[in-house]
Every structure is written in C-alpha cells, then in structure tokens.
Design a protein around this motif. Sequence first.
Motif, PDB file in Angstrom:
ATOM      1  N   GLU A  72      -3.496   2.712   9.994  1.00  0.00           N
ATOM      2  CA  GLU A  72      -2.723   2.186  11.120  1.00  0.00           C
ATOM      3  C   GLU A  72      -1.255   2.576  10.997  1.00  0.00           C
ATOM      4  O   GLU A  72      -0.611   2.948  11.991  1.00  0.00           O
ATOM      5  CB  GLU A  72      -2.859   0.671  11.203  1.00  0.00           C
ATOM      6  CG  GLU A  72      -2.116   0.062  12.375  1.00  0.00           C
ATOM      7  CD  GLU A  72      -2.299  -1.442  12.511  1.00  0.00           C
ATOM      8  OE1 GLU A  72      -1.583  -2.042  13.334  1.00  0.00           O
ATOM      9  OE2 GLU A  72      -3.149  -1.998  11.787  1.00  0.00           O
ATOM     10  N   VAL A  73      -0.714   2.517   9.781  1.00  0.00           N
ATOM     11  CA  VAL A  73       0.689   2.888   9.581  1.00  0.00           C
ATOM     12  C   VAL A  73       0.902   4.362   9.892  1.00  0.00           C
ATOM     13  O   VAL A  73       1.855   4.741  10.592  1.00  0.00           O
ATOM     14  CB  VAL A  73       1.128   2.551   8.142  1.00  0.00           C
ATOM     15  CG1 VAL A  73       2.509   3.129   7.841  1.00  0.00           C
ATOM     16  CG2 VAL A  73       1.139   1.039   7.937  1.00  0.00           C
ATOM     17  N   LEU A  74       0.022   5.213   9.403  1.00  0.00           N
ATOM     18  CA  LEU A  74       0.171   6.640   9.656  1.00  0.00           C
ATOM     19  C   LEU A  74       0.026   6.962  11.146  1.00  0.00           C
ATOM     20  O   LEU A  74       0.773   7.800  11.678  1.00  0.00           O
ATOM     21  CB  LEU A  74      -0.869   7.422   8.847  1.00  0.00           C
ATOM     22  CG  LEU A  74      -0.557   7.609   7.361  1.00  0.00           C
ATOM     23  CD1 LEU A  74      -1.752   8.218   6.639  1.00  0.00           C
ATOM     24  CD2 LEU A  74       0.683   8.481   7.176  1.00  0.00           C
ATOM     25  N   ALA A  75      -0.916   6.312  11.813  1.00  0.00           N
ATOM     26  CA  ALA A  75      -1.114   6.580  13.238  1.00  0.00           C
ATOM     27  C   ALA A  75       0.131   6.215  14.030  1.00  0.00           C
ATOM     28  O   ALA A  75       0.574   6.955  14.913  1.00  0.00           O
ATOM     29  CB  ALA A  75      -2.332   5.811  13.750  1.00  0.00           C
ATOM     30  N   HIS A 133       0.800  -1.230   0.000  1.00  0.00           N
ATOM     31  CA  HIS A 133       0.000   0.000   0.000  1.00  0.00           C
ATOM     32  C   HIS A 133       0.834   1.283   0.000  1.00  0.00           C
ATOM     33  O   HIS A 133       0.365   2.333   0.468  1.00  0.00           O
ATOM     34  CB  HIS A 133      -0.942  -0.003   1.205  1.00  0.00           C
ATOM     35  CG  HIS A 133      -1.826  -1.212   1.282  1.00  0.00           C
ATOM     36  ND1 HIS A 133      -2.670  -1.585   0.251  1.00  0.00           N
ATOM     37  CD2 HIS A 133      -1.971  -2.147   2.267  1.00  0.00           C
ATOM     38  CE1 HIS A 133      -3.315  -2.695   0.596  1.00  0.00           C
ATOM     39  NE2 HIS A 133      -2.908  -3.061   1.808  1.00  0.00           N
ATOM     40  N   TYR A 134       2.039   1.230  -0.547  1.00  0.00           N
ATOM     41  CA  TYR A 134       2.873   2.435  -0.544  1.00  0.00           C
ATOM     42  C   TYR A 134       2.320   3.525  -1.456  1.00  0.00           C
ATOM     43  O   TYR A 134       2.509   4.723  -1.180  1.00  0.00           O
ATOM     44  CB  TYR A 134       4.311   2.093  -0.936  1.00  0.00           C
ATOM     45  CG  TYR A 134       5.100   1.516   0.211  1.00  0.00           C
ATOM     46  CD1 TYR A 134       5.670   2.341   1.177  1.00  0.00           C
ATOM     47  CD2 TYR A 134       5.251   0.138   0.346  1.00  0.00           C
ATOM     48  CE1 TYR A 134       6.382   1.808   2.238  1.00  0.00           C
ATOM     49  CE2 TYR A 134       5.966  -0.407   1.410  1.00  0.00           C
ATOM     50  CZ  TYR A 134       6.521   0.433   2.359  1.00  0.00           C
ATOM     51  OH  TYR A 134       7.215  -0.093   3.417  1.00  0.00           O
ATOM     52  N   ILE A 192       5.915  -2.288  13.026  1.00  0.00           N
ATOM     53  CA  ILE A 192       4.594  -2.913  13.099  1.00  0.00           C
ATOM     54  C   ILE A 192       4.743  -4.333  12.580  1.00  0.00           C
ATOM     55  O   ILE A 192       5.311  -4.552  11.507  1.00  0.00           O
ATOM     56  CB  ILE A 192       3.555  -2.161  12.244  1.00  0.00           C
ATOM     57  CG1 ILE A 192       3.312  -0.756  12.802  1.00  0.00           C
ATOM     58  CG2 ILE A 192       2.238  -2.939  12.180  1.00  0.00           C
ATOM     59  CD1 ILE A 192       2.339   0.064  11.968  1.00  0.00           C
ATOM     60  N   GLU A 193       4.250  -5.286  13.342  1.00  0.00           N
ATOM     61  CA  GLU A 193       4.256  -6.677  12.921  1.00  0.00           C
ATOM     62  C   GLU A 193       2.820  -7.087  12.608  1.00  0.00           C
ATOM     63  O   GLU A 193       1.937  -6.974  13.463  1.00  0.00           O
ATOM     64  CB  GLU A 193       4.846  -7.568  14.012  1.00  0.00           C
ATOM     65  CG  GLU A 193       6.306  -7.259  14.290  1.00  0.00           C
ATOM     66  CD  GLU A 193       6.880  -8.074  15.426  1.00  0.00           C
ATOM     67  OE1 GLU A 193       7.946  -8.668  15.250  1.00  0.00           O
ATOM     68  OE2 GLU A 193       6.239  -8.119  16.500  1.00  0.00           O
ATOM     69  N   ALA A 203       9.331   0.346  10.553  1.00  0.00           N
ATOM     70  CA  ALA A 203       9.485  -0.809   9.669  1.00  0.00           C
ATOM     71  C   ALA A 203       8.207  -1.637   9.703  1.00  0.00           C
ATOM     72  O   ALA A 203       7.564  -1.760  10.751  1.00  0.00           O
ATOM     73  CB  ALA A 203      10.673  -1.655  10.102  1.00  0.00           C
ATOM     74  N   LEU A 204       7.856  -2.214   8.552  1.00  0.00           N
ATOM     75  CA  LEU A 204       6.630  -2.992   8.423  1.00  0.00           C
ATOM     76  C   LEU A 204       7.001  -4.457   8.204  1.00  0.00           C
ATOM     77  O   LEU A 204       7.622  -4.801   7.202  1.00  0.00           O
ATOM     78  CB  LEU A 204       5.794  -2.458   7.255  1.00  0.00           C
ATOM     79  CG  LEU A 204       5.547  -0.937   7.269  1.00  0.00           C
ATOM     80  CD1 LEU A 204       4.729  -0.526   6.053  1.00  0.00           C
ATOM     81  CD2 LEU A 204       4.875  -0.506   8.565  1.00  0.00           C
ATOM     82  N   PHE A 205       6.600  -5.313   9.129  1.00  0.00           N
ATOM     83  CA  PHE A 205       6.960  -6.725   9.115  1.00  0.00           C
ATOM     84  C   PHE A 205       5.723  -7.587   8.918  1.00  0.00           C
ATOM     85  O   PHE A 205       4.702  -7.387   9.593  1.00  0.00           O
ATOM     86  CB  PHE A 205       7.617  -7.125  10.437  1.00  0.00           C
ATOM     87  CG  PHE A 205       9.071  -6.777  10.552  1.00  0.00           C
ATOM     88  CD1 PHE A 205      10.037  -7.766  10.479  1.00  0.00           C
ATOM     89  CD2 PHE A 205       9.476  -5.463  10.731  1.00  0.00           C
ATOM     90  CE1 PHE A 205      11.387  -7.449  10.591  1.00  0.00           C
ATOM     91  CE2 PHE A 205      10.812  -5.138  10.859  1.00  0.00           C
ATOM     92  CZ  PHE A 205      11.777  -6.136  10.776  1.00  0.00           C
TER      93      PHE A 205
END
Length: 320
Positions: A306-309, A195-196, A294-295, A273-275
């Motif tokens: 969720e990533v932005l928060a 989702h980049y 975030i895992e 980092a996104l795992f």
Amino acid sequence: MPIEPPTPPSAAANAMRVLVIRHGAFGDLVQASGALRDIREHHAGAHLSLLVAPQYAPLMRRCPYVDATIEDPRAPLLDPRRSLGLLRRLRAQRFDRVYDLQGSDRTRLYRLMLARPGVPWSRNDNPGDGPTPDRLAYAELLARAGVPAAHAATPQVRWMAGDVSALLATAGVAPGYVALIPGSAARHPHKRWPHYAELARRLAARGIEAVVAPGPDELELARTLPCRTLLGPHGEPLDWFRLAGVLDRAAFVIGNDTGPTHLAAALGRPGLALFGPHTRAQRTGILLPGFDAIEAADLQALGVDEVLARAERMGLPARA
C-alpha cells in the motif's frame, strides 16, 4: 567544517523592534518559517527577534528572516521567579510589535507581564486539538494584523539546506536516492511504522537506493535497516543543515510523523508521510503540494504494498 549562517537583514539602532514568539519544536518551527518571512517582509527595516527554546536557537540563527534569537528555558509557571531574568530582558528591549505564534498559557502570562500601552500583540489562538493547521492559523493571524500573508500557508525552508556534496560522495550515494525517515522522538514510539526494512529491500530490488540520516534516538534502529546510513565524520547524527541538504537532494521521501518529514515537505520534495491514529495529517500542516500522507488506524497493519502504491502515485519511480 561548520556552515556559516547567512547574514540577516541589518537594522538601524533606532529601528522598530519586533518580537516573534515560537518556542519549537523542530517541525513547528519549520511550519512557522513562512509566517516569519511574511513578518520580515512587512517590517523590512525593523530589528526582528525570535523568542525560542534554547535547543533550537542555533537552528533559527541561520534563518534569514531573523536578526536575533532570545532563548527561553521555559521555567515552570508555578515558579515565576525563575522567569524574572528573561522577563526583565524582554522588557528592556521595549518591543514595538509582538507576534505570538506560540499561543500558550506561558505566552499569555508573558503578555500580562510585558504589556505596554499602544504596543500591538497578535496571538495565535489555534487550539491544539482543532482541525486547522498552524500554518493556516498563522496566515489568518497575519491577515488580521494587516500583514500580507504571501508565504505563511506554504512555508519554504530552502535556507536550511546545507551543501552535502562531499558527504554524499564519500558515502557513495548517487542521485536518485529515496530518503527514509523511520524514527521519531523516543517518547513517541507509537509514531513509528515498523516495516522500513522491508521497504528498503523492495526499493533495492527496483534498483533504487534508500538512505537514512538518523537522529540521536534512531541510531540503533538505523543499524537494522538494509540501506545506507548517513552520519557525521565521527559517527554522530547530522546537524539540521546537513539533514536538510540530504532531504533536499532526495528523489523521494517516505517518513513518519516527525520533524524531518515535515522538513522534507517544506523543502518542496515529493514524498509521503505515514500516520497512525495519534493525530490527523491535515492538522499537522504536512499536506503541501507534492507531499501526501497515509493515515492508518494500525501502523503495524499498514503494508509495504500500500505504501509503495501510494508513493508511485506521488512520483516514486517504478524502477531506477
């Protein structure tokens, strides 16, 4: 114009000879940088050689803690004749001290074939499926060897960051940008958060510019993203030093579990980092001060909100 590496510490012809073994990969060498610094400082007058995979030798020749690199093509262990030339070269160096940060079956064999009476050989026995990050295992290894481990647990690679002022000016990139790391090695597509593109659009709506500096496996992916793509003068991916320079100047970094994201963490940048379920963030050593992860059991289901928060809690500005 190529970036010249700094001059490494000099060593007298009769100086103690130290060998450190860490083949790679890129993120692993980033993690090992603190241990290399500790070994360098403990053996200040020694000649320090690093045994490394050929593709990372140009990178590590820039490292100020290393006097020389020795390339190990890692021939198949079942064909030891192909390793004889390397083993002869290592034996001829007559190293006085060995630090095996790699800790593999290969380096176990090297120890058997290179052992000399009275030469200490410290080995990293941290299992790849264990919970301990390598950087902490390095600190424990050095402590057992009597080496003060002031830096091993918190590697810092500012030595890697080149001057990218001209690159950013030519691309029209102003300070305050967010660096996105949307790719990974082609053999690890499961590490890619999908989702980049939406994240870049959401950042743009806030007045925040997103940039991406893709590697060779990520050029096509970068073309699909609504953000600034940074490449070399002939459209080639940036080398490690300019990539580090771009990350070092970023206001924030968001990336997958891949080498450049680990580089950003070790540069001391704030980031996230996104795992996916492939590995635990704690095990990789990426959780450094100012850098979180975030895992997610399913990266596809991990939403931009969720990533932005989480990024905002880590220091991402709400607006430019």
